[in-house]
Design a protein around this motif. Structure first.
Motif, PDB file in Angstrom:
ATOM      1  N   TYR A 108       1.249  -1.323  -0.100  1.00  0.00           N
ATOM      2  CA  TYR A 108       0.060   0.467   0.121  1.00  0.00           C
ATOM      3  C   TYR A 108       1.018   1.345  -0.225  1.00  0.00           C
ATOM      4  O   TYR A 108       0.598   2.549  -0.721  1.00  0.00           O
ATOM      5  N   LEU A 109       1.684   1.486   0.936  1.00  0.00           N
ATOM      6  CA  LEU A 109       3.203   1.975   1.162  1.00  0.00           C
ATOM      7  C   LEU A 109       3.747   2.441  -0.152  1.00  0.00           C
ATOM      8  O   LEU A 109       4.550   3.451  -0.383  1.00  0.00           O
ATOM      9  N   ASP A 110       4.236   1.550  -0.973  1.00  0.00           N
ATOM     10  CA  ASP A 110       4.647   0.990  -1.932  1.00  0.00           C
ATOM     11  C   ASP A 110       6.229   1.523  -1.263  1.00  0.00           C
ATOM     12  O   ASP A 110       6.907   2.289  -1.355  1.00  0.00           O
ATOM     13  N   ILE A 111       6.603   0.183  -0.270  1.00  0.00           N
ATOM     14  CA  ILE A 111       7.882   0.692   0.327  1.00  0.00           C
ATOM     15  C   ILE A 111       9.110  -0.756   0.608  1.00  0.00           C
ATOM     16  O   ILE A 111       7.778  -1.333   0.177  1.00  0.00           O
ATOM     17  N   LYS A 112      10.143  -0.888   1.248  1.00  0.00           N
ATOM     18  CA  LYS A 112      10.711  -2.416   0.722  1.00  0.00           C
ATOM     19  C   LYS A 112       9.559  -3.334   1.417  1.00  0.00           C
ATOM     20  O   LYS A 112      10.101  -4.522   1.268  1.00  0.00           O
ATOM     21  N   ALA A 113      10.031  -2.821   3.384  1.00  0.00           N
ATOM     22  CA  ALA A 113       9.338  -3.586   3.924  1.00  0.00           C
ATOM     23  C   ALA A 113       8.788  -3.122   5.183  1.00  0.00           C
ATOM     24  O   ALA A 113       8.866  -1.834   5.891  1.00  0.00           O
ATOM     25  N   CYS A 114       8.223  -4.594   6.200  1.00  0.00           N
ATOM     26  CA  CYS A 114       7.626  -3.441   7.246  1.00  0.00           C
ATOM     27  C   CYS A 114       7.635  -5.063   8.425  1.00  0.00           C
ATOM     28  O   CYS A 114       7.638  -6.090   7.546  1.00  0.00           O
ATOM     29  N   GLY A 144      19.978  -2.947   1.346  1.00  0.00           N
ATOM     30  CA  GLY A 144      19.229  -1.860   0.660  1.00  0.00           C
ATOM     31  C   GLY A 144      17.707  -0.638   1.505  1.00  0.00           C
ATOM     32  O   GLY A 144      17.227  -0.393   0.920  1.00  0.00           O
ATOM     33  N   ILE A 145      17.977  -0.777   2.944  1.00  0.00           N
ATOM     34  CA  ILE A 145      17.101   0.290   3.666  1.00  0.00           C
ATOM     35  C   ILE A 145      17.740   1.976   3.354  1.00  0.00           C
ATOM     36  O   ILE A 145      18.761   2.214   3.914  1.00  0.00           O
ATOM     37  N   LEU A 201       8.527   0.500   9.032  1.00  0.00           N
ATOM     38  CA  LEU A 201       8.795   0.686   7.698  1.00  0.00           C
ATOM     39  C   LEU A 201       9.999   0.929   6.734  1.00  0.00           C
ATOM     40  O   LEU A 201      10.712   2.182   7.408  1.00  0.00           O
ATOM     41  N   SER A 202      10.528   0.368   6.366  1.00  0.00           N
ATOM     42  CA  SER A 202      11.547   0.575   5.958  1.00  0.00           C
ATOM     43  C   SER A 202      11.675   1.033   3.763  1.00  0.00           C
ATOM     44  O   SER A 202      10.704   0.392   3.649  1.00  0.00           O
ATOM     45  N   SER A 203      12.278   1.886   3.190  1.00  0.00           N
ATOM     46  CA  SER A 203      12.240   2.467   2.127  1.00  0.00           C
ATOM     47  C   SER A 203      13.449   1.722   1.764  1.00  0.00           C
ATOM     48  O   SER A 203      14.726   1.902   2.525  1.00  0.00           O
ATOM     49  N   GLY A 204      13.721   1.812   0.201  1.00  0.00           N
ATOM     50  CA  GLY A 204      14.949   1.545  -0.332  1.00  0.00           C
ATOM     51  C   GLY A 204      15.333   2.976  -0.639  1.00  0.00           C
ATOM     52  O   GLY A 204      16.411   3.406  -1.688  1.00  0.00           O
ATOM     53  N   GLU A 205      14.917   4.267  -0.325  1.00  0.00           N
ATOM     54  CA  GLU A 205      15.053   5.419  -1.181  1.00  0.00           C
ATOM     55  C   GLU A 205      14.385   6.527  -0.171  1.00  0.00           C
ATOM     56  O   GLU A 205      13.762   6.244   0.989  1.00  0.00           O
ATOM     57  N   LYS A 206      14.865   7.636   0.341  1.00  0.00           N
ATOM     58  CA  LYS A 206      14.408   8.811   0.535  1.00  0.00           C
ATOM     59  C   LYS A 206      13.366   8.933   0.479  1.00  0.00           C
ATOM     60  O   LYS A 206      12.422   9.442  -0.407  1.00  0.00           O
TER      61      LYS A 206
END
Length: 330
Positions: free
Chosen positions: A28-34, A100-101, A121-126
């Motif tokens: 939903y949030l288009d992020i790498k991981a939860c 890659g976080i 919540l981890s994102s692969g980009e800022k």
């Protein structure tokens, strides 16, 4: 929300439910991981519960115990780290980079004012989260907290029943029960007091509490225990000031904030009290009190079975001794 709702009402175990929730949140949030973590019983570590999008190598990187971002979240604040590679609040910056976080949002999992863990919540980009996204995240964190806390209480019922089936030795049953309660609920400690033949409460099993505290505070438990002996759960929110319990100074020194006294009911008769001591102030819900009442009944049944076994075993031994004495005499 539909996907998360389907996960929560499913018959899956808690870990599988939260993995589905983590997957839905990440998509939903288009992020790498939860990632979901809960506090250990001693409140020092954050233990893995469920995740989506993270490698086993990253999950096994080491105990999470000193990240400042987590410490802030455990005070009830949402914490945003925009660059994990260059932020002093990150405990394992190298491992985050290798995974890659880039950015990390830490959200507290709070149950009635008591933080039991975090959702990360981890994102692969800022990344920056909008107010609408943060509102949704807080709601999902609340749902997840409820699922985790209910699972804790239900798991105890199963574990106590299993422990009771594994042994008919009363001492083993009592010690196993207080250990399971304290470890499963991640609380400060637990005790069981049983009524003796004269109607006096006797401390029979403890877990997690110091000997000094037990020698002083357990000698006079106070009016709250007397209330529990009438057949209902008694919750003490502030163990430092509530007049229904004694030894407030010892409660402070033992780092006890709240206490729940649970009657042990057998055949509609109270045979003792199970006490649960928490690290932080905790308001037990009515559902949780009902679950703990059911746990008290299960404990009482196990205790009665063990006591009956002990009585039968003792009588059997008496008969054997008498027969042996008869043969030796004649």
């Amino acid at each position: 929300f539909e996907e998360v709702g389907d996960a929560f009402i499913s018959t899956l175990g808690t870990e599988e439910k939260l993995e589905k929730v983590a997957s839905a949140i990440a998509k939903y949030l288009d992020i790498k991981a939860c990632h979901f973590r809960v506090l250990s019983r001693d409140q020092r570590l954050l233990e893995h519960v469920a995740s989506f999008g993270l490698s086993k190598r990253f999950l096994d990187k080491g105990p999470v115990d000193a990240e400042k971002s987590v410490a802030e979240a455990l005070e009830g604040n949402i914490v945003m780290v925009e660059d994990c590679a260059d932020d002093p609040r990150i405990q394992f910056p190298k491992e985050h980079v290798e995974e890659g976080i880039v950015s990390l949002l830490t959200v507290p999992l709070s149950a009635r004012g008591n933080v039991i863990g975090v959702m990360r919540l981890s994102s692969g980009e800022k990344k920056e989260f909008s107010e609408q996204e943060l509102t949704a995240i807080k709601t999902l964190a609340s749902f997840s907290t409820s699922a985790i806390t209910h699972a804790m209480f239900h798991d105890i019922l199963g574990e106590v029943a299993a422990a009771a089936r594994s042994s008919l030795d009363l001492k083993e049953v009592l010690e196993s029960t207080v250990r399971v309660v304290a470890e499963s609920l991640r609380v400060r400690g637990s005790t069981i007091r049983l009524l003796d033949r004269r109607g006096n409460l006797e401390l029979r099993a403890t877990f997690g509490l110091s000997q000094k505290y037990l020698e002083t505070a357990s000698t006079d438990p106070g009016e709250a225990v007397a209330e529990a002996l009438k057949g209902s759960c008694v919750a003490i929110l502030d163990a430092h000031t509530d007049p229904r319990i004694r030894h407030h100074d010892e409660m402070v020194r033992e780092k006890i904030s709240s206490v729940l006294f649970v009657p042990l009911m057998s055949r509609k008769k109270v045979i003792g009290v199970l006490s649960v001591y928490t690290h932080n102030p905790y308001t037990f819900s009515e559902d949780e009190k009902e679950l703990m009442t059911a746990l008290g009944e299960q404990c009482a049944l196990s205790i009665r079975n063990a006591q009956m076994y002990h009585t039968i075993k003792r009588r059997y031994q008496d008969v054997v001794d008498e027969i042996q004495e008869w043969f030796e005499h004649y």
